[in-house]
Motif scaffolding. Structure first.
Motif, PDB file in Angstrom:
ATOM      1  N   ASN A 389     -24.861 -10.143  14.998  1.00 14.55           N
ATOM      2  CA  ASN A 389     -25.750  -9.007  15.266  1.00 14.55           C
ATOM      3  C   ASN A 389     -25.503  -7.873  14.276  1.00 14.55           C
ATOM      4  O   ASN A 389     -26.446  -7.291  13.731  1.00 14.55           O
ATOM      5  CB  ASN A 389     -25.538  -8.473  16.687  1.00 14.55           C
ATOM      6  CG  ASN A 389     -26.282  -9.308  17.724  1.00 14.55           C
ATOM      7  OD1 ASN A 389     -27.123 -10.145  17.356  1.00 14.55           O
ATOM      8  ND2 ASN A 389     -25.993  -9.090  18.989  1.00 14.55           N
ATOM      9  N   TYR A 393     -28.594  -6.674  12.078  1.00 13.47           N
ATOM     10  CA  TYR A 393     -29.239  -5.370  12.233  1.00 13.47           C
ATOM     11  C   TYR A 393     -28.569  -4.362  11.302  1.00 13.47           C
ATOM     12  O   TYR A 393     -28.050  -3.348  11.723  1.00 13.47           O
ATOM     13  CB  TYR A 393     -29.192  -4.932  13.703  1.00 13.47           C
ATOM     14  CG  TYR A 393     -29.819  -5.974  14.599  1.00 13.47           C
ATOM     15  CD1 TYR A 393     -31.208  -6.173  14.557  1.00 13.47           C
ATOM     16  CD2 TYR A 393     -29.052  -6.797  15.407  1.00 13.47           C
ATOM     17  CE1 TYR A 393     -31.800  -7.172  15.337  1.00 13.47           C
ATOM     18  CE2 TYR A 393     -29.638  -7.780  16.189  1.00 13.47           C
ATOM     19  CZ  TYR A 393     -31.013  -7.970  16.139  1.00 13.47           C
ATOM     20  OH  TYR A 393     -31.602  -8.943  16.878  1.00 13.47           O
ATOM     21  N   SER A 442     -35.745  -8.851  15.278  1.00 14.33           N
ATOM     22  CA  SER A 442     -34.965  -9.913  15.910  1.00 14.33           C
ATOM     23  C   SER A 442     -35.554 -11.280  15.571  1.00 14.33           C
ATOM     24  O   SER A 442     -34.852 -12.199  15.181  1.00 14.33           O
ATOM     25  CB  SER A 442     -34.941  -9.690  17.416  1.00 14.33           C
ATOM     26  OG  SER A 442     -34.450 -10.839  18.055  1.00 14.33           O
ATOM     27  N   THR A 448     -32.351 -14.843  19.297  1.00 10.08           N
ATOM     28  CA  THR A 448     -32.906 -15.477  20.506  1.00 10.08           C
ATOM     29  C   THR A 448     -33.043 -14.479  21.643  1.00 10.08           C
ATOM     30  O   THR A 448     -33.700 -14.745  22.647  1.00 10.08           O
ATOM     31  CB  THR A 448     -31.967 -16.596  20.999  1.00 10.08           C
ATOM     32  OG1 THR A 448     -30.694 -16.009  21.306  1.00 10.08           O
ATOM     33  CG2 THR A 448     -31.769 -17.658  19.933  1.00 10.08           C
ATOM     34  N   GLY A 449     -32.393 -13.337  21.531  1.00 16.38           N
ATOM     35  CA  GLY A 449     -32.440 -12.358  22.621  1.00 16.38           C
ATOM     36  C   GLY A 449     -31.414 -12.673  23.703  1.00 16.38           C
ATOM     37  O   GLY A 449     -31.341 -11.994  24.728  1.00 16.38           O
TER      38      GLY A 449
HETATM   39  P1  ADP Z   1     -30.864 -11.051  19.482  1.00 15.25           P
HETATM   40  O1  ADP Z   1     -30.855 -12.490  19.438  1.00 15.25           O
HETATM   41  O2  ADP Z   1     -32.241 -10.456  19.479  1.00 15.25           O
HETATM   42  O3  ADP Z   1     -29.952 -10.437  18.491  1.00 15.25           O
HETATM   43  P2  ADP Z   1     -28.950 -10.031  21.348  1.00 15.25           P
HETATM   44  O4  ADP Z   1     -28.819 -10.241  22.790  1.00 15.25           O
HETATM   45  O5  ADP Z   1     -27.824 -10.491  20.482  1.00 15.25           O
HETATM   46  O6  ADP Z   1     -30.319 -10.665  20.920  1.00 15.25           O
HETATM   47  O7  ADP Z   1     -29.151  -8.481  21.087  1.00 15.25           O
HETATM   48  C1  ADP Z   1     -30.120  -7.778  21.836  1.00 15.25           C
HETATM   49  C2  ADP Z   1     -30.740  -6.672  21.053  1.00 15.25           C
HETATM   50  O8  ADP Z   1     -29.796  -5.628  20.821  1.00 15.25           O
HETATM   51  C3  ADP Z   1     -31.146  -7.073  19.666  1.00 15.25           C
HETATM   52  O9  ADP Z   1     -32.441  -7.592  19.654  1.00 15.25           O
HETATM   53  C4  ADP Z   1     -31.053  -5.782  18.880  1.00 15.25           C
HETATM   54  O10 ADP Z   1     -32.239  -5.071  19.022  1.00 15.25           O
HETATM   55  C5  ADP Z   1     -29.952  -5.025  19.586  1.00 15.25           C
HETATM   56  N1  ADP Z   1     -28.675  -5.122  18.849  1.00 15.25           N
HETATM   57  C6  ADP Z   1     -27.643  -5.952  19.127  1.00 15.25           C
HETATM   58  N2  ADP Z   1     -26.604  -5.736  18.276  1.00 15.25           N
HETATM   59  C7  ADP Z   1     -26.988  -4.730  17.471  1.00 15.25           C
HETATM   60  C8  ADP Z   1     -26.350  -4.037  16.389  1.00 15.25           C
HETATM   61  N3  ADP Z   1     -25.112  -4.339  15.961  1.00 15.25           N
HETATM   62  N4  ADP Z   1     -27.053  -3.054  15.781  1.00 15.25           N
HETATM   63  C9  ADP Z   1     -28.288  -2.741  16.191  1.00 15.25           C
HETATM   64  N5  ADP Z   1     -28.930  -3.354  17.181  1.00 15.25           N
HETATM   65  C10 ADP Z   1     -28.294  -4.344  17.819  1.00 15.25           C
END
Ligand code: ADP
Length: 486
Positions: A389, A393, A442, A448-449
């Motif tokens: 992540n 991001y 994402s 995958t969320g």
């Molecule tokens: P994904 O598969 O979409 O990454 P996650 O459950 O891992 O799903 O994360 C959920 C959401 O949290 C992500 O879609 C993103 O928007 C936000 N997110 C997670 N980690 C970070 C990060 N390190 N920086 C910014 N946003 C993040």
């Protein structure tokens, strides 16, 4: 039959029994004392007759009449009997019929008198056809010469029982009257008491029926601390628990359908994309060198996304159904972090993000020797998700730093990034399944969320929690603590 009626009837039956018993014993004791008095009277009478008899026996001319009048005046029946049982005088039998009177030697009171004692008896007289009470005894002194009544030596005084029977009958009537009165009062009181006792029960029954019919916010009004009050309180508690359970189940049901909806939606998106691209290729694009390779690459990326999604789904359903077997061990945290970071380096490089591990020595000495307790494989999965992540991001030329700090009782693991950050409106929800702060990004990055939901489950299975701090445009920090060996 309801409880009120039952209680009333029970109380009535009880009072009926008490009244009947009281009536029976009253009449019995009154009858006994009446009888005792009559015996006393008979005895007194016998004394008087005996006293006068000596005189009358000698004035033989009208002794018969005198004795008859004497008996009549006192309301008694007098009988004189000879030692062998022959009746020689009876105030209720005309003189002419005396000869027909049967021998009295076997009459119990007479038999006793013959033996020299005072005999007593109550029975139906065959001679005059009525109930009598008898007292017989020998005359003292016995006649020495035959007088007007021969050698009569036993005197029997008796009194008809009609009088005492009448008196008893009257008492019985009185008792009956009082009983009826008492019964009427008892009926009213019993009805009242039963009503009072049964009311809270019927209130409880009524409320329970309403709750069963679905009115779950109904409660029983508890007014006492007795068993009924306790029943009410317990039922109220039960209804409360039921209510909570139902609310919980409904929520669970809602979450489940929501999840199913999300899953189908997540599956549909890549499948539609793949389908669209294949169709475009079939319809001619396959021969267009400007797009055909690009389309195939995009289709491939979508199948990879699909694969990642299915893997995460399998993982999350395994975790949530409780099928996830944890195997806890002690392992060196420094070595662990270095290994995971090394594995993630290529991915970070393709995104032009600088990924580093920072392992300063803690209070207990070199970080190399610091051990933690946990499921290494699962923790690796969590750390990979967090690093992935942080890289995803992020911005070109950005940084990600993984660190471990010995805090004495545990080791705090942090994944920091200088990436895009998360808006405060999203921060509370990013650990939910399928929640994304930036949907487009994402998808684009193959998310995958489910990544953070899996992380949360794994860390919680270690008895800890993941925390997040973030500033949009500056970056985010995810942290969790692991236990050290005791
Ligand atoms: P994904 O598969 O979409 O990454 P996650 O459950 O891992 O799903 O994360 C959920 C959401 O949290 C992500 O879609 C993103 O928007 C936000 N997110 C997670 N980690 C970070 C990060 N390190 N920086 C910014 N946003 C993040």
């Amino acid at each position: 039959m309801n409880i009120r009626t039952k209680l009333t009837l029970l109380l009535l039956a009880l009072s009926l029994f008490v009244i009947a018993a009281a009536g029976y014993f009253t009449t019995l004791s009154v009858g006994n004392s009446l009888r005792a008095r009559i015996i006393g009277e008979l005895s007194t009478e016998a004394n008087q007759v005996e006293f006068h008899l000596g005189h009358w026996l000698k004035s033989d001319s009208n002794a018969y009449e005198i004795l008859g009048e004497y008996a009549k005046a006192g309301g008694y029946r007098l009988t004189l009997i000879e030692r062998n049982g022959t009746v020689v005088y009876d105030s209720d039998v005309p003189r002419a019929e005396l000869a027909m009177v049967e021998n009295h030697a076997t009459r119990p009171e007479v038999a006793e008198a013959i033996r020299g004692g005072t005999g007593m008896s109550t029975r139906h007289s065959v001679t005059v056809g009525r109930d009598f009470m008898y007292l017989a005894r020998p005359l003292r002194p016995p006649p020495d010469t035959p007088g007007p009544f021969g050698t009569a030596s036993i005197l029997r005084v008796s009194i008809p029982l009609t009088e005492i029977n009448d008196a008893l009958g009257e008492i019985r009537n009185d008792v009956l009257l009082v009983s009826l009165l008492v019964l009427a009062i008892v009926t009213v009181i019993a009805g009242f008491i039963s009503g009072r006792l049964a009311r809270p029960l019927s209130v409880i029954a009524e409320t329970a029926e309403r709750v069963r019919a679905g009115e779950l916010d109904r409660r029983i009004e508890v007014r006492s601390g007795d068993e009924i009050g306790r029943l009410g309180t317990t039922l109220n508690d039960m209804i409360g628990t039921l209510n909570r359970d139902i609310v919980r189940l409904r929520k669970l049901e809602r979450v489940r359908t929501e999840f199913l909806g999300n899953v189908s939606h997540e599956l549909r998106t890549p499948i539609f994309a793949i389908q669209g691209m294949i169709e475009t290729l079939i319809n001619g694009a396959i021969d267009d060198p400007a797009v055909n390779r690009d389309f195939l690459h995009r289709a491939l990326r979508n199948t990879q996304n699909l694969n990642a999604l299915l893997n995460d789904l399998i993982e999350i359903s395994r975790i949530e159904s409780g099928d996830m077997k944890m195997s806890f061990r002690y392992f060196r945290i420094g070595e662990f972090i270095r290994q995971v970071v090394a594995e993630m380096l290529p991915i970070a490089e393709t995104r032009k993000v600088a990924l580093t591990a920072e392992l300063p020595s803690g209070p207990s000495g070199s970080h190399e020797s610091i051990e933690v307790y946990g499921d290494r494989e699962r923790l690796k999965q969590a750390l990979v998700n967090l690093i992935d992540n942080a890289v995803k991001y992020n911005t070109d030329g950005g940084w990600v730093r993984v660190s471990a700090v010995d805090e004495g009782s545990g080791v705090k693991v942090s994944v920091e990034d200088g990436g895009i950050g998360i808006g405060p409106e999203h921060i509370g929800r990013i650990f939910e399944r399928f929640y994304r702060a930036d949907r487009e990004r994402s998808r684009e990055a193959g998310g995958t969320g489910l990544g953070l939901a899996i992380v949360k489950h794994i860390i919680e299975a270690h008895g800890a929690a993941v925390s997040v701090e973030s500033t949009p445009g500056k970056g985010s920090t995810f942290q969790f603590s692991l236990n050290k060996p005791k």
